[in-house]
Design a protein around this motif. Structure first.
Motif, PDB file in Angstrom:
ATOM      1  N   MET A 313       0.814  -1.212   0.000  1.00  0.00           N
ATOM      2  CA  MET A 313       0.000   0.000   0.000  1.00  0.00           C
ATOM      3  C   MET A 313       0.855   1.272   0.000  1.00  0.00           C
ATOM      4  N   PHE A 314       2.042   1.208   0.571  1.00  0.00           N
ATOM      5  CA  PHE A 314       2.929   2.371   0.614  1.00  0.00           C
ATOM      6  C   PHE A 314       4.214   2.069  -0.148  1.00  0.00           C
ATOM      7  N   ILE A 315       4.047   1.502  -1.346  1.00  0.00           N
ATOM      8  CA  ILE A 315       5.195   1.035  -2.122  1.00  0.00           C
ATOM      9  C   ILE A 315       6.120   2.167  -2.543  1.00  0.00           C
ATOM     10  N   PHE A 316       5.582   3.372  -2.663  1.00  0.00           N
ATOM     11  CA  PHE A 316       6.400   4.509  -3.092  1.00  0.00           C
ATOM     12  C   PHE A 316       6.971   5.303  -1.919  1.00  0.00           C
ATOM     13  N   SER A 317       6.806   4.779  -0.719  1.00  0.00           N
ATOM     14  CA  SER A 317       7.319   5.502   0.457  1.00  0.00           C
ATOM     15  C   SER A 317       8.809   5.295   0.669  1.00  0.00           C
ATOM     16  N   LYS A 318       9.402   4.353  -0.091  1.00  0.00           N
ATOM     17  CA  LYS A 318      10.832   4.039   0.007  1.00  0.00           C
ATOM     18  C   LYS A 318      11.217   3.525   1.394  1.00  0.00           C
ATOM     19  N   ARG A 319      10.252   2.937   2.058  1.00  0.00           N
ATOM     20  CA  ARG A 319      10.528   2.324   3.358  1.00  0.00           C
ATOM     21  C   ARG A 319      10.955   0.880   3.145  1.00  0.00           C
ATOM     22  N   LEU A 320      11.906   0.428   3.943  1.00  0.00           N
ATOM     23  CA  LEU A 320      12.333  -0.968   3.888  1.00  0.00           C
ATOM     24  C   LEU A 320      11.263  -1.861   4.526  1.00  0.00           C
ATOM     25  N   PHE A 379      -4.955   5.517  12.410  1.00  0.00           N
ATOM     26  CA  PHE A 379      -4.991   6.441  11.272  1.00  0.00           C
ATOM     27  C   PHE A 379      -3.890   7.497  11.397  1.00  0.00           C
ATOM     28  N   LEU A 380      -3.781   8.101  12.587  1.00  0.00           N
ATOM     29  CA  LEU A 380      -2.748   9.127  12.796  1.00  0.00           C
ATOM     30  C   LEU A 380      -1.345   8.532  12.681  1.00  0.00           C
ATOM     31  N   MET A 381      -1.194   7.294  13.102  1.00  0.00           N
ATOM     32  CA  MET A 381       0.105   6.634  13.005  1.00  0.00           C
ATOM     33  C   MET A 381       0.524   6.492  11.544  1.00  0.00           C
ATOM     34  N   GLN A 382      -0.373   6.011  10.702  1.00  0.00           N
ATOM     35  CA  GLN A 382      -0.048   5.876   9.279  1.00  0.00           C
ATOM     36  C   GLN A 382       0.214   7.233   8.647  1.00  0.00           C
ATOM     37  N   VAL A 385       3.774   8.373   9.977  1.00  0.00           N
ATOM     38  CA  VAL A 385       4.907   7.551   9.563  1.00  0.00           C
ATOM     39  C   VAL A 385       5.175   7.700   8.070  1.00  0.00           C
ATOM     40  N   TYR A 386       4.099   7.617   7.261  1.00  0.00           N
ATOM     41  CA  TYR A 386       4.279   7.618   5.808  1.00  0.00           C
ATOM     42  C   TYR A 386       4.140   9.001   5.188  1.00  0.00           C
ATOM     43  N   LYS A 387       3.729   9.988   6.046  1.00  0.00           N
ATOM     44  CA  LYS A 387       3.754  11.408   5.656  1.00  0.00           C
ATOM     45  C   LYS A 387       3.026  11.672   4.340  1.00  0.00           C
ATOM     46  N   GLN A 388       1.796  11.193   4.251  1.00  0.00           N
ATOM     47  CA  GLN A 388       0.942  11.499   3.110  1.00  0.00           C
ATOM     48  C   GLN A 388      -0.231  12.350   3.574  1.00  0.00           C
ATOM     49  N   GLY A 389      -0.965  12.916   2.597  1.00  0.00           N
ATOM     50  CA  GLY A 389      -2.087  13.782   2.933  1.00  0.00           C
ATOM     51  C   GLY A 389      -3.205  13.025   3.608  1.00  0.00           C
ATOM     52  N   TYR A 390      -4.131  13.773   4.219  1.00  0.00           N
ATOM     53  CA  TYR A 390      -5.224  13.144   4.954  1.00  0.00           C
ATOM     54  C   TYR A 390      -6.105  12.304   4.031  1.00  0.00           C
ATOM     55  N   PHE A 391      -6.377  12.794   2.809  1.00  0.00           N
ATOM     56  CA  PHE A 391      -7.263  12.069   1.910  1.00  0.00           C
ATOM     57  C   PHE A 391      -6.663  10.720   1.511  1.00  0.00           C
ATOM     58  N   PHE A 392      -5.403  10.729   1.025  1.00  0.00           N
ATOM     59  CA  PHE A 392      -4.777   9.477   0.598  1.00  0.00           C
ATOM     60  C   PHE A 392      -4.566   8.537   1.783  1.00  0.00           C
ATOM     61  N   THR A 393      -4.239   9.105   2.928  1.00  0.00           N
ATOM     62  CA  THR A 393      -4.080   8.265   4.120  1.00  0.00           C
ATOM     63  C   THR A 393      -5.401   7.611   4.496  1.00  0.00           C
ATOM     64  N   VAL A 395      -7.958   6.923   2.491  1.00  0.00           N
ATOM     65  CA  VAL A 395      -8.303   5.899   1.496  1.00  0.00           C
ATOM     66  C   VAL A 395      -7.508   4.623   1.761  1.00  0.00           C
ATOM     67  N   LYS A 396      -6.187   4.767   1.947  1.00  0.00           N
ATOM     68  CA  LYS A 396      -5.340   3.596   2.175  1.00  0.00           C
ATOM     69  C   LYS A 396      -5.653   2.946   3.524  1.00  0.00           C
ATOM     70  N   PHE A 397      -5.966   3.782   4.516  1.00  0.00           N
ATOM     71  CA  PHE A 397      -6.316   3.252   5.835  1.00  0.00           C
ATOM     72  C   PHE A 397      -7.579   2.398   5.744  1.00  0.00           C
ATOM     73  N   SER A 398      -8.549   2.846   4.946  1.00  0.00           N
ATOM     74  CA  SER A 398      -9.800   2.093   4.785  1.00  0.00           C
ATOM     75  C   SER A 398      -9.550   0.767   4.069  1.00  0.00           C
ATOM     76  N   ILE A 399      -8.725   0.814   3.020  1.00  0.00           N
ATOM     77  CA  ILE A 399      -8.420  -0.416   2.278  1.00  0.00           C
ATOM     78  C   ILE A 399      -7.666  -1.403   3.162  1.00  0.00           C
ATOM     79  N   ILE A 400      -6.648  -0.885   3.866  1.00  0.00           N
ATOM     80  CA  ILE A 400      -5.851  -1.743   4.757  1.00  0.00           C
ATOM     81  C   ILE A 400      -6.743  -2.336   5.851  1.00  0.00           C
TER      82      ILE A 400
END
Length: 423
Positions: A313-320, A379-382, A385-393, A395-400
């Motif tokens: 879900m956060f493939i472009f975050s460059k996190r290991l 939600f706030l943790m994601q 940590v991944y530093k994305q906007g509220y909307f994208f967070t 959406v991804k939070f709901s899917i996850i």
């Protein structure tokens, strides 16, 4: 002018001469030791052969490090979303309990106490305050019926209507006295558990229709419950057939499996259904213990899968991957400790309700607030940590959340099947 005079100084801890008799040799290579480790072979100077209680304390220290790191970790873990995780990613790790060690300790405590809470619920049948309330309600109803009985005319010649009323009151008084005796049974017996459960369901129907007759649907349910209760009272075993099949004849089969595989599958489901019927229609305590005992192992498998989900879900975050796993460990540690605190507060709520209702209500509201805090925190943790906007967070939070809920459901089913097969 500089002089060559020697300046005498006091010996410090670093310069003090250690007496020869206090110098120890390495047990491995027999070279003199000058610290906690041998400079020659690297073996630790401290012997592992100690008193048992010392070993236990060292083991506990290895698991959770009972020092200032614990207080610096647990409080922010519950109150500050992503703080510990971001500190760990930034390299400031020495002040906090490592994620895996934190998860192991909290999960051990959580699942042990979960067994206690669920076991307590199973042993008590239903909340003890609810039981007292129900008993009081039954006693009150018996008093009302008795008072009504006393108001009837005492003369021998009664009308047919009065005779019918007397018969009804006598029958109801006898029936509710039987209900009362059932509620006061010892709940530790498997048979008594079934009787109390059936009696409670019957009373719920009775009190829902004190002023009106049963509807046809409720009458059918009442008759079934009464018949099952009588069967248990007479020493019979009430069982509801457990069917696991997708065919009209009750068998289970899939087109993509061979006939031999479908046959093996049906043999397994038949065995599962047979054991499930015995487990659900008798004392469920052993089954509950088995299921809870399987959950820690299954959760340990689920954790890395959740980290994979975060990675996708956060493939472009460059996190290991290990960073996503750290998020998973911290998230689950937070969930476990928050649910545990909520359970404790609900227990206090039940305990204090009869004597201090206002304090009990406060604990109840606080327990509910902790459960509400879980999705907000995650939600706030994601977000942090991944530093994305509220909307994208969001959406991804709901899917996850949706995908992980399905994973949890599958895990629970596996734990249930595994527990049934082991009972």
């Amino acid at each position: 002018m500089p002089t060559n005079e020697l300046i005498e100084t006091e010996p410090t801890a670093e310069t003090a001469i250690v007496p020869a008799e206090e110098i120890k040799d390495c047990e491995n290579c027999h070279q003199p030791l000058a610290g906690n480790f041998c400079a020659n072979c690297g073996q630790e100077a401290d012997s592992k052969l100690k008193y048992f209680w010392v070993v236990i304390m060292h083991l506990l220290d290895d698991i959770f490090s009972f020092d200032s790191r614990a207080s610096r970790t647990v409080w922010p873990l519950v109150t500050r979303p992503a703080f510990i995780t971001n500190e760990y990613f930034s390299g400031r790790r020495v002040h906090y309990v490592p994620p895996l060690r934190l998860y192991l300790f909290i999960s051990i405590v959580f699942f042990i106490t979960l067994k206690f809470f669920v076991g307590a619920d199973d042993n008590n049948g239903f909340n003890i305050n609810d039981k007292k309330t129900l008993i009081t309600q039954v006693k009150g109803h018996i008093e009302v019926l008795t008072t009504e009985q006393k108001t009837l005319p005492k003369i021998p010649s009664k009308s047919m209507e009065e005779l019918a009323q007397v018969t009804r009151l006598n029958t109801d008084i006898a029936k509710f006295n039987t209900y009362l005796a059932d509620l006061n049974r010892d709940y530790s017996s498997g048979q008594n558990k079934q009787i109390i459960k059936l009696t409670r369901e019957l009373l719920e129907l009775e009190f829902d229709h004190t002023e009106e007759a049963f509807s046809p649907k409720d009458q059918v349910r009442f008759d079934k419950l009464t018949a099952r209760r009588l069967k248990v009272l007479n020493g019979g075993i009430v069982s509801e057939e457990l069917n696991i099949g997708n065919n009209e004849d009750g068998t289970l089969s899939f087109d993509f499996l061979s006939d031999e595989s479908n046959k093996k599958l049906n043999n397994f489901t038949e065995e599962l259904a047979e054991k499930g019927e015995k487990a659900f229609n008798s004392d469920t305590g052993p089954l509950i213990e088995q299921v809870i005992g399987k959950l820690p192992q299954l959760m340990f498998i689920l954790l890395p899968l959740f980290a994979v989900l975060l990675k996708v879900m956060f493939i472009f975050s460059k996190r290991l991957y290990m960073e996503h796993l750290t998020v998973a460990l911290h998230s689950h540690s937070f969930i476990f400790i928050t649910v545990l605190l909520s359970e404790i507060l609900e227990l206090l709520d039940d305990y204090l309700a009869p004597t201090s209702p206002s304090i009990a209500n406060f604990f109840g509201v606080f327990a509910g607030g902790l459960l509400l805090w879980i999705p907000i925190y995650l939600f706030l943790m994601q977000k942090r940590v991944y530093k994305q906007g509220y909307f994208f967070t969001l959406v991804k939070f709901s899917i996850i959340g949706t995908i992980y809920s399905l994973m949890i459901a599958v895990t629970a089913i596996i734990a249930m099947i595994w527990g049934i097969m082991d009972t």
